[in-house]
Enzyme design. Structure first.
Site, PDB file in Angstrom:
ATOM      1  N   ASP A  26       0.819  -1.210   0.000  1.00  0.00           N
ATOM      2  CA  ASP A  26       0.000   0.000   0.000  1.00  0.00           C
ATOM      3  C   ASP A  26       0.855   1.263   0.000  1.00  0.00           C
ATOM      4  O   ASP A  26       2.074   1.213   0.194  1.00  0.00           O
ATOM      5  CB  ASP A  26      -0.960   0.004   1.206  1.00  0.00           C
ATOM      6  CG  ASP A  26      -0.278  -0.401   2.518  1.00  0.00           C
ATOM      7  OD1 ASP A  26       0.965  -0.365   2.576  1.00  0.00           O
ATOM      8  OD2 ASP A  26      -0.994  -0.740   3.476  1.00  0.00           O
TER       9      ASP A  26
ATOM     10  N   ASN B 138      -7.402  -2.243  14.348  1.00  0.00           N
ATOM     11  CA  ASN B 138      -8.797  -2.593  14.041  1.00  0.00           C
ATOM     12  C   ASN B 138      -8.885  -3.840  13.167  1.00  0.00           C
ATOM     13  O   ASN B 138      -9.933  -4.130  12.601  1.00  0.00           O
ATOM     14  CB  ASN B 138      -9.507  -1.407  13.354  1.00  0.00           C
ATOM     15  CG  ASN B 138      -8.877  -1.050  12.018  1.00  0.00           C
ATOM     16  OD1 ASN B 138      -7.868  -1.639  11.614  1.00  0.00           O
ATOM     17  ND2 ASN B 138      -9.454  -0.080  11.330  1.00  0.00           N
TER      18      ASN B 138
ATOM     19  N   HIS C  26      -7.142  -4.425  10.363  1.00  0.00           N
ATOM     20  CA  HIS C  26      -6.911  -4.264   8.926  1.00  0.00           C
ATOM     21  C   HIS C  26      -5.613  -4.957   8.493  1.00  0.00           C
ATOM     22  O   HIS C  26      -4.698  -5.140   9.294  1.00  0.00           O
ATOM     23  CB  HIS C  26      -6.946  -2.789   8.497  1.00  0.00           C
ATOM     24  CG  HIS C  26      -5.744  -1.960   8.827  1.00  0.00           C
ATOM     25  ND1 HIS C  26      -5.848  -0.656   9.253  1.00  0.00           N
ATOM     26  CD2 HIS C  26      -4.415  -2.213   8.781  1.00  0.00           C
ATOM     27  CE1 HIS C  26      -4.638  -0.162   9.445  1.00  0.00           C
ATOM     28  NE2 HIS C  26      -3.753  -1.088   9.170  1.00  0.00           N
TER      29      HIS C  26
ATOM     30  N   GLU D 228      -9.753  -1.821   5.371  1.00  0.00           N
ATOM     31  CA  GLU D 228     -10.420  -1.530   6.623  1.00  0.00           C
ATOM     32  C   GLU D 228     -11.622  -2.469   6.826  1.00  0.00           C
ATOM     33  O   GLU D 228     -12.080  -3.113   5.878  1.00  0.00           O
ATOM     34  CB  GLU D 228     -10.884  -0.066   6.630  1.00  0.00           C
ATOM     35  CG  GLU D 228      -9.758   0.950   6.444  1.00  0.00           C
ATOM     36  CD  GLU D 228      -8.841   1.088   7.672  1.00  0.00           C
ATOM     37  OE1 GLU D 228      -8.806   0.195   8.540  1.00  0.00           O
ATOM     38  OE2 GLU D 228      -8.139   2.123   7.742  1.00  0.00           O
TER      39      GLU D 228
END
Ligand code: GLP
Length: 242
Positions: free
Chosen positions: A64, A133, A135, A140
């Site tokens: 990414d 979280n 990811h 996400e």
């Protein structure tokens, strides 16, 4: 999912470095999927110290990049990869590809990135971290498991967690280009690392929760060759002993 729990974060980095080095020893022209983040810094350090010369024939694709950051921006993943890994490789640089977060047409860049991975024969070995979280990459919660490389809107928790890399929290980009979960699941081998107690809840959901888009990393339950390497703190919320 194969799970290892080691004593320290350094043990995790050393084991991951060993797997990465073994990958290029067994297949020098491996296609590697590489990750960024604090967890990976010790991995690249160990790889560079032990086997920088082994990566001359490998090819890599990063997971990414933030949208809008120039490669020279010290918070960009381009800059991260250059300083932590690529500039230390010898004799020849690894053939490294990182999404262009400054592309005029981000959707076209995403499609081209996906196509480049396919043209390279797919990813042999995908290194992964995990967000607080759950990811992976910048996928996400809510991301479909079939998703491909695309623009993602960053969650508030992600922007807060990554703020220390920026001069001010408001400088954290709102979007990123990321390989999709389908792209990641297409890798022949996945190795996910997590260290520290702040990852313990996400790790427990990944390993012991249902495979669900609520926790993107739980997709690895569906992968045939996924290895999760944890330190004791990151394994701290697992209910069943590993
Ligand atoms: C970022 C990256 C992820 C990485 C995660 C965890 O958001 N996009 O690929 O796994 O952060 O990073 P850290 O190791 O710094 O906790």
């Amino acid at each position: 999912m194969q799970i290892s729990v080691l004593d320290t974060a350094q043990d995790v980095a050393d084991q991951a470095a060993g797997l990465l080095i073994a990958q290029v020893e067994n297949k020098p022209d491996s296609v590697l999927g590489l990750a960024t983040g604090r967890t990976m810094e010790a991995v690249y350090q160990a790889v560079v110290a032990r086997a920088a010369h082994r990566f001359g024939h490998a090819r890599s694709f990063n997971l990414d990049e933030y949208v809008g950051l120039a490669p020279s921006n010290t918070a960009s993943f381009h800059h991260y990869m250059t300083t932590h890994f690529l500039m230390h490789l010898s004799p020849s640089m690894i053939n490294a590809t990182i999404p262009d977060g400054q592309a005029q047409d981000l959707d076209a860049e995403a499609r081209a990135y996906e196509h480049s991975i396919e043209s390279a024969g797919g990813i042999d070995f995908q290194l992964l971290g995990i967000g607080v979280n759950g990811h992976i990459g910048f996928n996400e919660p809510g991301t479909p498991f079939s998703s491909k490389t695309r623009v993602e809107t960053l969650a508030h928790a992600t922007r807060r967690a990554n703020a220390p890399q920026f001069a001010s929290p408001t400088d954290v980009p709102t979007h990123a280009l990321t390989m999709g979960i389908g792209t990641i699941l297409g890798a022949r081998k996945c190795v996910l690392l997590a260290t520290g107690g702040q990852k313990a809840a996400a790790v427990a959901r990944m390993v012991e929760g249902a495979a669900s888009t609520d926790c993107p990393a739980s997709c690895l339950q569906l992968h045939a060759d996924a290895h999760v390497i944890l330190d004791k703190a990151a394994a701290g919320a697992l209910r069943r002993p590993v």
